[in-house]
Design a protein around this motif. Structure first.
Motif, PDB file in Angstrom:
ATOM      1  N   VAL A   1       6.725   5.289  -5.409  1.00 51.63           N
ATOM      2  CA  VAL A   1       7.326   6.481  -6.004  1.00 51.63           C
ATOM      3  C   VAL A   1       8.780   6.157  -6.337  1.00 51.63           C
ATOM      4  CG1 VAL A   1       5.836   8.113  -4.789  1.00 51.63           C
ATOM      5  CG2 VAL A   1       7.978   7.386  -3.730  1.00 51.63           C
ATOM      6  N   LEU A   2       9.380   7.006  -7.153  1.00 52.99           N
ATOM      7  CA  LEU A   2      10.766   6.790  -7.556  1.00 52.99           C
ATOM      8  C   LEU A   2      11.708   7.561  -6.645  1.00 52.99           C
ATOM      9  CD1 LEU A   2      12.112   5.235  -9.947  1.00 52.99           C
ATOM     10  CD2 LEU A   2      12.396   7.467 -11.049  1.00 52.99           C
ATOM     11  N   ARG A   3      12.729   6.892  -6.155  1.00 52.15           N
ATOM     12  CA  ARG A   3      13.795   7.526  -5.381  1.00 52.15           C
ATOM     13  C   ARG A   3      15.110   7.145  -6.028  1.00 52.15           C
ATOM     14  NH1 ARG A   3      11.831   6.305   0.844  1.00 52.15           N
ATOM     15  NH2 ARG A   3      10.026   7.712   0.834  1.00 52.15           N
ATOM     16  N   GLY A   4      15.653   8.062  -6.802  1.00 50.77           N
ATOM     17  CA  GLY A   4      16.856   7.745  -7.556  1.00 50.77           C
ATOM     18  C   GLY A   4      16.541   6.691  -8.596  1.00 50.77           C
TER      19      GLY A   4
ATOM     20  N   GLU B   1      10.121  -0.523   1.698  1.00 47.76           N
ATOM     21  CA  GLU B   1      11.151  -1.286   0.984  1.00 47.76           C
ATOM     22  C   GLU B   1      11.480  -0.630  -0.348  1.00 47.76           C
ATOM     23  OE1 GLU B   1      10.840  -5.466   0.464  1.00 47.76           O
ATOM     24  OE2 GLU B   1      10.244  -5.842   2.537  1.00 47.76           O
ATOM     25  N   LEU B   2      12.644  -0.974  -0.880  1.00 47.95           N
ATOM     26  CA  LEU B   2      13.097  -0.441  -2.163  1.00 47.95           C
ATOM     27  C   LEU B   2      13.356  -1.580  -3.130  1.00 47.95           C
ATOM     28  CD1 LEU B   2      15.709   2.182  -0.876  1.00 47.95           C
ATOM     29  CD2 LEU B   2      13.389   2.657  -1.663  1.00 47.95           C
ATOM     30  N   ASP B   3      12.988  -1.374  -4.385  1.00 51.40           N
ATOM     31  CA  ASP B   3      13.273  -2.322  -5.463  1.00 51.40           C
ATOM     32  C   ASP B   3      13.859  -1.550  -6.644  1.00 51.40           C
ATOM     33  OD1 ASP B   3      12.754  -4.933  -4.702  1.00 51.40           O
ATOM     34  OD2 ASP B   3      10.621  -4.817  -5.147  1.00 51.40           O
ATOM     35  N   PRO B   4      14.645  -2.186  -7.497  1.00 57.08           N
ATOM     36  CA  PRO B   4      15.181  -1.503  -8.682  1.00 57.08           C
ATOM     37  C   PRO B   4      14.049  -1.076  -9.625  1.00 57.08           C
ATOM     38  CG  PRO B   4      16.310  -3.587  -8.294  1.00 57.08           C
ATOM     39  CD  PRO B   4      15.122  -3.579  -7.401  1.00 57.08           C
TER      40      PRO B   4
ATOM     41  N   CYS C   1      -0.214   1.192 -13.211  1.00 56.23           N
ATOM     42  CA  CYS C   1      -0.736   2.362 -13.914  1.00 56.23           C
ATOM     43  C   CYS C   1      -0.223   3.626 -13.233  1.00 56.23           C
ATOM     44  CB  CYS C   1      -2.264   2.358 -13.896  1.00 56.23           C
ATOM     45  SG  CYS C   1      -3.021   1.172 -15.018  1.00 56.23           S
ATOM     46  N   PRO C   2       0.047   4.674 -14.017  1.00 58.45           N
ATOM     47  CA  PRO C   2       0.618   5.908 -13.456  1.00 58.45           C
ATOM     48  C   PRO C   2      -0.430   6.793 -12.790  1.00 58.45           C
ATOM     49  CG  PRO C   2       0.302   6.168 -15.808  1.00 58.45           C
ATOM     50  CD  PRO C   2      -0.089   4.742 -15.483  1.00 58.45           C
ATOM     51  N   ILE C   3      -0.001   7.534 -11.783  1.00 59.66           N
ATOM     52  CA  ILE C   3      -0.821   8.567 -11.154  1.00 59.66           C
ATOM     53  C   ILE C   3      -0.319   9.914 -11.651  1.00 59.66           C
ATOM     54  CG2 ILE C   3      -1.513   9.657  -8.988  1.00 59.66           C
ATOM     55  CD1 ILE C   3      -1.067   6.978  -7.609  1.00 59.66           C
ATOM     56  N   ARG C   4      -1.180  10.668 -12.290  1.00 56.14           N
ATOM     57  CA  ARG C   4      -0.800  11.971 -12.839  1.00 56.14           C
ATOM     58  C   ARG C   4      -1.370  13.095 -11.983  1.00 56.14           C
ATOM     59  NH1 ARG C   4      -1.744   8.648 -17.202  1.00 56.14           N
ATOM     60  NH2 ARG C   4      -0.194   8.693 -18.866  1.00 56.14           N
ATOM     61  N   ASP C   5      -0.595  14.160 -11.861  1.00 58.70           N
ATOM     62  CA  ASP C   5      -1.106  15.388 -11.268  1.00 58.70           C
ATOM     63  C   ASP C   5      -0.713  16.545 -12.182  1.00 58.70           C
ATOM     64  OD1 ASP C   5       1.575  15.888 -10.788  1.00 58.70           O
ATOM     65  OD2 ASP C   5       1.454  15.560  -8.629  1.00 58.70           O
ATOM     66  N   HIS C   6      -0.799  17.754 -11.676  1.00 63.18           N
ATOM     67  CA  HIS C   6      -0.504  18.930 -12.502  1.00 63.18           C
ATOM     68  C   HIS C   6       0.913  18.905 -13.058  1.00 63.18           C
ATOM     69  CE1 HIS C   6      -0.572  23.065 -13.892  1.00 63.18           C
ATOM     70  NE2 HIS C   6       0.514  23.319 -13.182  1.00 63.18           N
ATOM     71  N   TYR C   7       1.813  18.223 -12.363  1.00 67.92           N
ATOM     72  CA  TYR C   7       3.220  18.219 -12.758  1.00 67.92           C
ATOM     73  C   TYR C   7       3.613  17.006 -13.576  1.00 67.92           C
ATOM     74  CZ  TYR C   7       3.449  21.865  -9.230  1.00 67.92           C
ATOM     75  OH  TYR C   7       3.235  23.010  -8.499  1.00 67.92           O
ATOM     76  N   GLY C   8       2.682  16.088 -13.804  1.00 66.22           N
ATOM     77  CA  GLY C   8       3.002  14.889 -14.557  1.00 66.22           C
ATOM     78  C   GLY C   8       2.859  13.640 -13.706  1.00 66.22           C
ATOM     79  N   VAL C   9       3.617  12.608 -14.040  1.00 67.46           N
ATOM     80  CA  VAL C   9       3.540  11.329 -13.322  1.00 67.46           C
ATOM     81  C   VAL C   9       4.568  11.325 -12.195  1.00 67.46           C
ATOM     82  CG1 VAL C   9       3.881   8.839 -13.497  1.00 67.46           C
ATOM     83  CG2 VAL C   9       2.669  10.064 -15.313  1.00 67.46           C
ATOM     84  N   GLN C  10       4.071  11.214 -10.964  1.00 63.24           N
ATOM     85  CA  GLN C  10       4.952  11.225  -9.806  1.00 63.24           C
ATOM     86  C   GLN C  10       4.910   9.912  -9.028  1.00 63.24           C
ATOM     87  OE1 GLN C  10       6.775  13.932  -9.575  1.00 63.24           O
ATOM     88  NE2 GLN C  10       5.629  15.035 -11.143  1.00 63.24           N
ATOM     89  N   ALA C  11       3.932   9.065  -9.310  1.00 64.99           N
ATOM     90  CA  ALA C  11       3.751   7.824  -8.557  1.00 64.99           C
ATOM     91  C   ALA C  11       3.001   6.827  -9.439  1.00 64.99           C
ATOM     92  CB  ALA C  11       2.976   8.093  -7.268  1.00 64.99           C
ATOM     93  N   ALA C  12       2.835   5.619  -8.908  1.00 64.85           N
ATOM     94  CA  ALA C  12       2.092   4.596  -9.653  1.00 64.85           C
ATOM     95  C   ALA C  12       1.485   3.606  -8.668  1.00 64.85           C
ATOM     96  CB  ALA C  12       3.009   3.865 -10.636  1.00 64.85           C
TER      97      ALA C  12
END
Length: 253
Positions: free
Chosen positions: A101-104, A127-130, A200-211
């Motif tokens: 998921v995206l954090r910042g 872990e975090l990556d750019p 590939c993206p994971i979509r839900d009712h609100y759009g793409v929140q994860a991959a």
């Protein structure tokens, strides 16, 4: 923002939260009691920050980012829905599987299933990556509104992790456009020499929140292998999306 502008922004958010779905700019303007240029400017700021989305024809609605902020980013439903399908993908490909998921401006790895094969990149959950150099990050960001791209690119440091890392804003925008158009993202040797990722993206009712992504040494990533991996990835995210929808339906009853 100065306090007066901050207060006006919260007025706009409260009006959107109280409405039943997306609301036209004119309706929002009447309810907050401000002039239209001011409301439009606030909405554009909130759009760029990812708290508001445009529904076309001048209508606006809240995204899930605000509820995530209040709830402290509960990824329980995502993790629960994804786990069995990540394991299936891992068994089918025998490559490293990542859920992120995206954090910042960075990607957080929620789950990593490592390949047992040699020549692998080892990443730990948490872990975090750019975002700019990862397939996961590009995949998620490419489906955000373009004003959000501008905000991320303005604030992010596009560090070079290998000689192949894209650090040009223009080139990265082109990559994001391509990723959105074809429905998946790729990076080759931009984090580690000799390694590629496809997401590939994971979509839900609100759009793409994860991959979900696969991390593979280039030695095992010829054209035929990539086609096979992409097919398995698409099946995986489709199954996750189905389970997420069932979870949401059950909890909305």
């Amino acid at each position: 923002m100065e306090s007066g502008v901050l207060g006006k922004a919260f007025l706009v958010l409260e009006v959107l939260a109280a409405g039943d779905g997306a609301q036209p700019l004119g309706d929002v303007t009447r309810q907050v009691g401000l002039n239209k240029p001011t409301v439009h400017r606030i909405l554009n700021d909130l759009l760029a920050l990812g708290y508001v989305e445009s529904h076309g024809s001048g209508s606006y609605g809240l995204t899930r980012k605000l509820s995530h902020l209040a709830a402290g980013q509960d990824y329980g439903p995502l993790m629960q829905s994804a786990e069995p399908h990540l394991e299936t993908l891992h068994e089918l490909t025998e490559e490293t599987v990542n859920l992120g998921v995206l954090r910042g401006a960075r990607v957080a790895y929620l789950r990593v299933l490592e390949s047992t094969q040699p020549l692998r990149r080892i990443v730990e959950s948490g872990e975090l990556d750019p975002f700019h150099s990862t397939a996961l990050g590009r995949c998620i960001v490419s489906h955000m509104p373009e004003p959000s791209w501008t905000r991320l690119l303005r604030g992010a440091v596009l560090e070079s992790r290998t000689p192949a890392t894209i650090t040009s804003v223009k080139k990265l925008r082109d990559v994001l456009h391509t990723s959105r158009e074809r429905g998946y993202a790729v990076e080759e040797e931009e984090n580690d020499v000799g390694v590629m990722c496809i997401a590939c993206p994971i979509r839900d009712h609100y759009g793409v929140q994860a991959a979900v992504s696969l991390t593979v040494p280039l030695a095992r990533a010829d054209a035929k292998a990539r086609e096979r991996m992409l097919k398995h990835l698409k099946r995986c995210v489709k199954a996750i999306e189905k389970d997420l929808k069932q979870y949401a339906d059950q909890n909305n009853q």
